[in-house]
Design an enzyme around this catalytic site. Structure first.
Site: not given
Length: 139
Positions: A49, A56, A58, A47
């Protein structure tokens, strides 16, 4: 054959899960991809900000495979967990399904989603019917 896939991919995904970077959602995801060469590649969600800048698990795993020379994937196992470490089903998002389609035959690609309750096994065609792939661009 599915049990062999799970035995091959599950330990890699579980091991990678600790490297997930999910400071905002607190939902950690890892994926393990089996390439046509027989090699296994992992990825985790990362992730940021600036939310769209994240990735992701995957896609991270598939791009890792491509960076190592794979051009076709045969299976992917995905697992997620919350802050307490409880595994939960984490089916792939639409963007990840489309990326899978780029590197796999949708009728053959096994998509395995793992949780503490067990696993669910799909083909990519189950998850992305009537998909758009590279062959559609050949005129």
């Amino acid at each position: 054959k599915d049990s062999l896939l799970i035995e091959t991919l599950k330990p890699a995904a579980i091991f990678a899960l600790k490297n997930s970077n999910a400071p905002y959602s607190h939902f950690h995801v890892a994926a393990a991809v089996l390439g046509a060469s027989g090699r296994v590649y992992t990825g985790v969600n990362v992730e940021n900000a600036s939310y769209p800048a994240g990735i992701c698990a995957e896609r991270n795993a598939i791009f890792h495979a491509v960076a190592e020379g794979e051009k076709e994937i045969e299976a992917i196992l995905i697992t997620g967990c919350d802050e307490e470490g409880k595994q939960a089903y984490c089916p792939p998002c639409g963007v990840c399904r489309q990326v899978m389609r780029e590197f796999a035959d949708p009728k053959k690609l096994k998509v395995i989603v793992l949780s503490e309750e067990g696993e669910k096994i799909y083909t990519l065609e189950d998850l992305l019917p009537d998909s758009f792939g590279p062959e559609k661009l050949q005129v």
